[in-house]
Design a protein around this motif. Sequence first.
Motif, PDB file in Angstrom:
ATOM      1  N   GLN A 735       0.825  -1.205   0.000  1.00  0.00           N
ATOM      2  CA  GLN A 735       0.000   0.000   0.000  1.00  0.00           C
ATOM      3  C   GLN A 735       0.859   1.254   0.000  1.00  0.00           C
ATOM      4  OE1 GLN A 735      -2.640  -0.250   3.340  1.00  0.00           O
ATOM      5  NE2 GLN A 735      -4.253  -1.270   2.159  1.00  0.00           N
ATOM      6  N   GLN A 736       1.963   1.225   0.710  1.00  0.00           N
ATOM      7  CA  GLN A 736       2.849   2.385   0.740  1.00  0.00           C
ATOM      8  C   GLN A 736       3.433   2.676  -0.637  1.00  0.00           C
ATOM      9  OE1 GLN A 736       5.946   1.999   3.602  1.00  0.00           O
ATOM     10  NE2 GLN A 736       6.708   4.086   3.330  1.00  0.00           N
ATOM     11  N   ASP A 737       3.869   1.644  -1.344  1.00  0.00           N
ATOM     12  CA  ASP A 737       4.399   1.847  -2.700  1.00  0.00           C
ATOM     13  C   ASP A 737       3.347   2.416  -3.628  1.00  0.00           C
ATOM     14  OD1 ASP A 737       6.763   0.866  -1.739  1.00  0.00           O
ATOM     15  OD2 ASP A 737       6.412  -1.205  -2.445  1.00  0.00           O
ATOM     16  N   GLN A 738       2.123   1.854  -3.546  1.00  0.00           N
ATOM     17  CA  GLN A 738       1.053   2.358  -4.404  1.00  0.00           C
ATOM     18  C   GLN A 738       0.748   3.827  -4.112  1.00  0.00           C
ATOM     19  OE1 GLN A 738      -2.208  -0.320  -3.880  1.00  0.00           O
ATOM     20  NE2 GLN A 738      -1.316  -1.966  -5.143  1.00  0.00           N
ATOM     21  N   ARG A 739       0.748   4.194  -2.870  1.00  0.00           N
ATOM     22  CA  ARG A 739       0.450   5.586  -2.513  1.00  0.00           C
ATOM     23  C   ARG A 739       1.561   6.536  -2.973  1.00  0.00           C
ATOM     24  NH1 ARG A 739      -1.969   4.893   3.638  1.00  0.00           N
ATOM     25  NH2 ARG A 739      -3.930   3.858   3.007  1.00  0.00           N
ATOM     26  N   GLU A 740       2.809   6.074  -2.926  1.00  0.00           N
ATOM     27  CA  GLU A 740       3.892   6.919  -3.428  1.00  0.00           C
ATOM     28  C   GLU A 740       3.748   7.152  -4.929  1.00  0.00           C
ATOM     29  OE1 GLU A 740       7.465   5.003  -2.314  1.00  0.00           O
ATOM     30  OE2 GLU A 740       7.358   5.585  -0.180  1.00  0.00           O
ATOM     31  N   MET A 741       3.416   6.080  -5.682  1.00  0.00           N
ATOM     32  CA  MET A 741       3.193   6.250  -7.117  1.00  0.00           C
ATOM     33  C   MET A 741       2.027   7.197  -7.380  1.00  0.00           C
ATOM     34  SD  MET A 741       3.735   2.318  -8.432  1.00  0.00           S
ATOM     35  CE  MET A 741       3.298   2.754 -10.110  1.00  0.00           C
ATOM     36  N   GLU A 742       0.966   7.088  -6.642  1.00  0.00           N
ATOM     37  CA  GLU A 742      -0.186   7.959  -6.836  1.00  0.00           C
ATOM     38  C   GLU A 742       0.189   9.414  -6.534  1.00  0.00           C
ATOM     39  OE1 GLU A 742      -4.100   8.820  -7.824  1.00  0.00           O
ATOM     40  OE2 GLU A 742      -2.970   6.943  -8.013  1.00  0.00           O
ATOM     41  N   LEU A 743       1.001   9.620  -5.501  1.00  0.00           N
ATOM     42  CA  LEU A 743       1.426  10.981  -5.164  1.00  0.00           C
ATOM     43  C   LEU A 743       2.283  11.588  -6.290  1.00  0.00           C
ATOM     44  CD1 LEU A 743       2.325  10.616  -1.359  1.00  0.00           C
ATOM     45  CD2 LEU A 743       0.384  11.845  -2.343  1.00  0.00           C
ATOM     46  N   ARG A 744       3.185  10.769  -6.847  1.00  0.00           N
ATOM     47  CA  ARG A 744       3.997  11.292  -7.954  1.00  0.00           C
ATOM     48  C   ARG A 744       3.126  11.637  -9.162  1.00  0.00           C
ATOM     49  NH1 ARG A 744       7.683   7.232  -6.177  1.00  0.00           N
ATOM     50  NH2 ARG A 744       6.906   5.773  -7.767  1.00  0.00           N
ATOM     51  N   ARG A 745       2.150  10.764  -9.450  1.00  0.00           N
ATOM     52  CA  ARG A 745       1.254  11.052 -10.578  1.00  0.00           C
ATOM     53  C   ARG A 745       0.473  12.341 -10.339  1.00  0.00           C
ATOM     54  NH1 ARG A 745      -3.818  10.447 -11.910  1.00  0.00           N
ATOM     55  NH2 ARG A 745      -4.361   9.537  -9.891  1.00  0.00           N
ATOM     56  N   LEU A 746       0.004  12.518  -9.135  1.00  0.00           N
ATOM     57  CA  LEU A 746      -0.757  13.738  -8.816  1.00  0.00           C
ATOM     58  C   LEU A 746       0.125  14.979  -8.929  1.00  0.00           C
ATOM     59  CD1 LEU A 746      -2.873  12.518  -5.746  1.00  0.00           C
ATOM     60  CD2 LEU A 746      -3.679  12.939  -8.084  1.00  0.00           C
ATOM     61  N   ASP A 747       1.402  14.868  -8.494  1.00  0.00           N
ATOM     62  CA  ASP A 747       2.308  16.008  -8.623  1.00  0.00           C
ATOM     63  C   ASP A 747       2.523  16.376 -10.087  1.00  0.00           C
ATOM     64  OD1 ASP A 747       2.549  16.165  -5.904  1.00  0.00           O
ATOM     65  OD2 ASP A 747       4.378  14.940  -5.805  1.00  0.00           O
ATOM     66  N   ASP A 748       2.713  15.355 -10.941  1.00  0.00           N
ATOM     67  CA  ASP A 748       2.891  15.635 -12.375  1.00  0.00           C
ATOM     68  C   ASP A 748       1.665  16.296 -12.966  1.00  0.00           C
ATOM     69  OD1 ASP A 748       5.364  14.513 -12.112  1.00  0.00           O
ATOM     70  OD2 ASP A 748       4.755  12.515 -12.845  1.00  0.00           O
ATOM     71  N   GLU A 749       0.499  15.803 -12.586  1.00  0.00           N
ATOM     72  CA  GLU A 749      -0.743  16.371 -13.110  1.00  0.00           C
ATOM     73  C   GLU A 749      -0.889  17.827 -12.682  1.00  0.00           C
ATOM     74  OE1 GLU A 749      -4.264  16.356 -15.266  1.00  0.00           O
ATOM     75  OE2 GLU A 749      -2.651  14.876 -15.170  1.00  0.00           O
ATOM     76  N   ILE A 750      -0.538  18.078 -11.410  1.00  0.00           N
ATOM     77  CA  ILE A 750      -0.648  19.456 -10.915  1.00  0.00           C
ATOM     78  C   ILE A 750       0.308  20.374 -11.664  1.00  0.00           C
ATOM     79  CG2 ILE A 750      -0.181  20.923  -8.906  1.00  0.00           C
ATOM     80  CD1 ILE A 750      -1.252  18.583  -7.169  1.00  0.00           C
ATOM     81  N   GLU A 751       1.543  19.923 -11.895  1.00  0.00           N
ATOM     82  CA  GLU A 751       2.497  20.748 -12.627  1.00  0.00           C
ATOM     83  C   GLU A 751       2.027  21.014 -14.057  1.00  0.00           C
ATOM     84  OE1 GLU A 751       6.203  18.781 -12.379  1.00  0.00           O
ATOM     85  OE2 GLU A 751       6.526  19.201 -10.234  1.00  0.00           O
ATOM     86  N   ARG A 752       1.489  19.974 -14.697  1.00  0.00           N
ATOM     87  CA  ARG A 752       1.007  20.148 -16.073  1.00  0.00           C
ATOM     88  C   ARG A 752      -0.121  21.168 -16.126  1.00  0.00           C
ATOM     89  NH1 ARG A 752      -2.963  18.217 -19.131  1.00  0.00           N
ATOM     90  NH2 ARG A 752      -3.756  16.944 -17.452  1.00  0.00           N
ATOM     91  N   LYS A 753      -1.061  21.058 -15.175  1.00  0.00           N
ATOM     92  CA  LYS A 753      -2.194  22.003 -15.180  1.00  0.00           C
ATOM     93  C   LYS A 753      -1.722  23.411 -14.871  1.00  0.00           C
ATOM     94  CE  LYS A 753      -5.854  18.714 -13.997  1.00  0.00           C
ATOM     95  NZ  LYS A 753      -6.921  18.367 -13.031  1.00  0.00           N
ATOM     96  N   VAL A 754      -0.761  23.546 -14.007  1.00  0.00           N
ATOM     97  CA  VAL A 754      -0.237  24.885 -13.701  1.00  0.00           C
ATOM     98  C   VAL A 754       0.445  25.472 -14.943  1.00  0.00           C
ATOM     99  CG1 VAL A 754       1.498  26.122 -12.340  1.00  0.00           C
ATOM    100  CG2 VAL A 754      -0.005  24.446 -11.219  1.00  0.00           C
ATOM    101  N   HIS A 755       1.221  24.650 -15.656  1.00  0.00           N
ATOM    102  CA  HIS A 755       1.891  25.126 -16.870  1.00  0.00           C
ATOM    103  C   HIS A 755       0.878  25.544 -17.924  1.00  0.00           C
ATOM    104  CE1 HIS A 755       5.004  25.521 -19.860  1.00  0.00           C
ATOM    105  NE2 HIS A 755       4.367  24.661 -20.679  1.00  0.00           N
ATOM    106  N   MET A 756      -0.192  24.716 -18.087  1.00  0.00           N
ATOM    107  CA  MET A 756      -1.232  25.048 -19.072  1.00  0.00           C
ATOM    108  C   MET A 756      -1.929  26.346 -18.672  1.00  0.00           C
ATOM    109  SD  MET A 756      -2.882  21.310 -19.837  1.00  0.00           S
ATOM    110  CE  MET A 756      -4.133  22.019 -20.861  1.00  0.00           C
ATOM    111  N   ARG A 757      -2.193  26.483 -17.386  1.00  0.00           N
ATOM    112  CA  ARG A 757      -2.871  27.712 -16.941  1.00  0.00           C
ATOM    113  C   ARG A 757      -1.993  28.942 -17.200  1.00  0.00           C
ATOM    114  NH1 ARG A 757      -3.818  28.322 -10.691  1.00  0.00           N
ATOM    115  NH2 ARG A 757      -1.560  28.582 -10.887  1.00  0.00           N
ATOM    116  N   ASP A 758      -0.685  28.828 -16.942  1.00  0.00           N
ATOM    117  CA  ASP A 758       0.214  29.956 -17.206  1.00  0.00           C
ATOM    118  C   ASP A 758       0.279  30.276 -18.701  1.00  0.00           C
ATOM    119  OD1 ASP A 758       0.685  30.011 -14.503  1.00  0.00           O
ATOM    120  OD2 ASP A 758       2.570  28.862 -14.615  1.00  0.00           O
TER     121      ASP A 758
END
Length: 1018
Positions: A735-758
């Motif tokens: 479960q810990q490994d899965q949550r780390e992968m999910e956190l990294r995916r969420l960080d990438d998504e957030i960065e992409r959306k921030v870049h698109m918004r800018d």
Amino acid sequence: MQSTDLGNKESGKIWHRKPSPATRDGIIVNIIHNTSDYLPKVLRFLNVAFDSSGDCLLAGDHQGNIYVFDLYGNRFNLVQRTAQACTALAFNLHRKSEFLVALADYSVKCFDTVTKELVSWMRGHESSVFSISVHASGRYAITTSSDTAQLWDLDTFQRKRKLNILQSVGIQKVFFLPLSNTILSCFKDNSVFAWECDTLFCKYQLPAPPESSSILYKVFAVTRDGRILAAGGKSNHLHLWCLEAKQLFRIIQMPTKVRAIRHLEFLPDSFDAGSNQVLGVLSQDGIMRFINIQTCKLLFEIGSLDEGISSAVVSPHGRYIASIMENGSLNIYSVQALTQEINKPPPPLVKVIEDLPKSKLNAGDLKVKVTSRRVQLPSKSRESKIQTRILKQDLAGHCENKENELSEGLSKKRLQVLLKGYGEYPTKYRTLSALAHWSAIFSDTPYLPLLAFPFVKLFQNNQLICFEVIATLIINWCQHWFEYFPNPPINVLSVVENVLAFHDRTLLQHFMEHDITSQLYAWPLLETVFSEVLTREEWLKLFDNVFSNHPSFLLMTVVAYNICSRAPLLNCNLKDDFEYFFHHRNNVDISVVIREVYHLMDTTPADIHPNSMLDAFVSLTKGQYPVFNKYPKFVVDYQTQERERIRNDELDYLRERQTVEDMQAEVDQQRDEYEAWYQKQELLRKAEETRREMLLQEEEKMIQQRQKLAAVKRELKVKEMHLQDAARRRFLKLQQDQREMELRRLDDEIERKVHMRDREIATTAKDLEMRRLELESQKRLYEKNLSTSQEAIAKEMREDADAYRRKVDLEEHMFHKLMETHQTQIQNTQKLIEENLAKAEQACLNTDWRIQALRKQRSGDLQRNECYQETAKLLQKNRRKEIEVLNALSEEEAKKWEEAKEKDFHLKSERKVSALSDASRKWFLEKEISDAVEHAERPHGKVVPRCQNEQVASSCFPATSQSSDISEMDSSTRISLSQRRVQWDGVERDLMERVRNLRQRLTARARHRCQTPHLLAA
């Protein structure tokens, strides 16, 4: 006999020297309680009780003061002030320092003698409690009133039982039998029942007494072993019951002087094992006689007719007897001293007979011995003396039989002869009666009880005679006493002081030096009629003389008493000593005092003699008593009103107290109900606890068995837990490994959306910037076209102006100068307005762009769509505004061309009209110059938008061309000024009005065009 006055002291010694009671009376100490006020009062003791040791006793007076007297330690202490009279006492509780007291408000209270605090308050009686009986253990008590008896538990102070009876029967006494568990109840119908204390089971009932000696029982006493019951009442018969055999075994007849029995007490003995043989019987004459119930012999007696006993208590060990006297004092008797003669060893058996003496007594040798105290007759022999005593007793008996018979009158001369011969009157003339009042003032006279006391003691058997004697005394010997009421009679005391000053000025001077007034050395003697300072015999002897002389004889007696007591009075220096002297008996011979009175009556001058102030003797009127009103009636009426007010207040208080008592009774009833309910709940709780304990024991057994089973299960569980723990750790790692992968995916998504918004924000900003540049280029293009047209028109105007100047020298120079000045001002104003407008538009665009950028930055991913929609709406609005602006500009352009055509038409018409003569040209130029100056001052007073300035500038060109045309027309047309002056004035006014209207329309349109950039920015 020692006497102790408690006064206002709360503690002290009972006696100040070692007591040595005499054999004849056995009194250890006499205890009195007087107040130390100006008018001292005697506080009467009402009840007394011994403790279980017999060395301490408890006594209470009628004001609620309760004292403890330690006979062993020779100390007394005030332990409580109840503020109301006590009706019964008990001092033999199992807690030695506690005692019970029954009060006048029908309540019973328990106090502690050490802490002096209230321990408990017991209520439930509806009438006065007159008896308190305590069980031998000291843990139970019975309180008895006339209608009920109640049993109390002294550990909890709760009522256990209540005896209710018929009102017609009534209770005489209910008490515990000593050293047993039996309760004896005695009723007014002579029925006596014995009850078991615990179960209240009736053990037996005593039979009725024989009819030959049937009396109504009033008082009872039981021996210490509880075997014999003594009962008495209004008879001289005394019944003795054997409680074991339940029968009457003896009837004892007391002497004939005993007509009623008021109290019974057995006298304990250390060697009788509780079977007491000596019984104390208190009769109606105030004498307590102690008899042996086996031999029926009188052993000794206490009290006398003069000092009667009201009630008495014997100590448990039989050493002391405490009696309350009729005068309210308390006497402590020593039983050892009283029985000293009885316990003497028997006389020897051998008797010795002696010979007669040689000298015989002859009749001639008998002499009469005259003493200073009283006259004595010679006694011839012992036999004659005994006969005389018997005779006196017979005479006294005859007088007692005739005490209610009065003759028509007495011979005063015959009485004086008897008085001179014997020194006093015979006893039969002193049969008087009790006091009654017939005037309102005597209800408020504080010293009247002291005045009437000796007469009440003398005349006990005839109230009528007592009243008439005291009334006669008040009318004659108490003249002028009440004129200064409620104060002492100052006038009478002044007469006494004058007589004393005449006969013994030294003594009076001694009184004055020590601030002793007649209210101290004369008034105490008068208000008590010498009863405090004289014995009974002395007082009788004095008043035999007082009643036989003038009323002033009593006042002279006061002076004579002071003169006869001159020596001890001159030795007194303290005021307290003087007060003590005139309130206690002193060593004064009354015969000497009486002789001194007669001497004063004869030797006192007439001007200060009391005879001049007092009237002669006046007897009571027959048929009806005289009215006594020689007093200040308003004072008595005021006191009567105050007393009535106090009585009403007291009635109100009693009603309120009754209401409070009723409420308290309800509260007590509810409390009893609550207590019963609590007791039931307590029993249920105890039963529940018992069952719970049984269940706990069974559960403990089951727990032990379960513990063994649980040990086996525990081992299996441990193994199972180890396996589960390993599986859980693997699962948690996954479960810990899965949550780390999910956190990294969420960080990438957030960065992409921030870049698109800018990126979108930058694109939008660039679009807005391009749009602003387009608007700016359009604006500059419009300004360039406008300036080009203005320059062409200006060139044409300059050419017309140059042609006109060449024709007219002076006028052209002036007009050209005017036009240059006006043109410069217009250009400066136009340039300033254009720069300001450009800066304002640029600031608005920058501000709008920054606001939109901040809004887009602050809005999150959730507001992105709204920003896009708002931006699209703004663009659409801007496009619509641009279309509207373009349409407006097109319409304005068409209007301008139409206006230009219209102005050209007007210009041509005016050229024709303005062809004037040379004479009027000068006036026209001056008028035009003034109008031009006025027109030039308007743009400087108010800054107007750029569009308005453009219209104004364009409107000036036709005026210039008009001037050129006018000059041309002047050259071609010459008309006389005098002929055309009227026509010219009307045309001029019409022209100026049209110019003003045109300027107003141009200004309104320019304002409308200047608002268009703001709409685009919005």
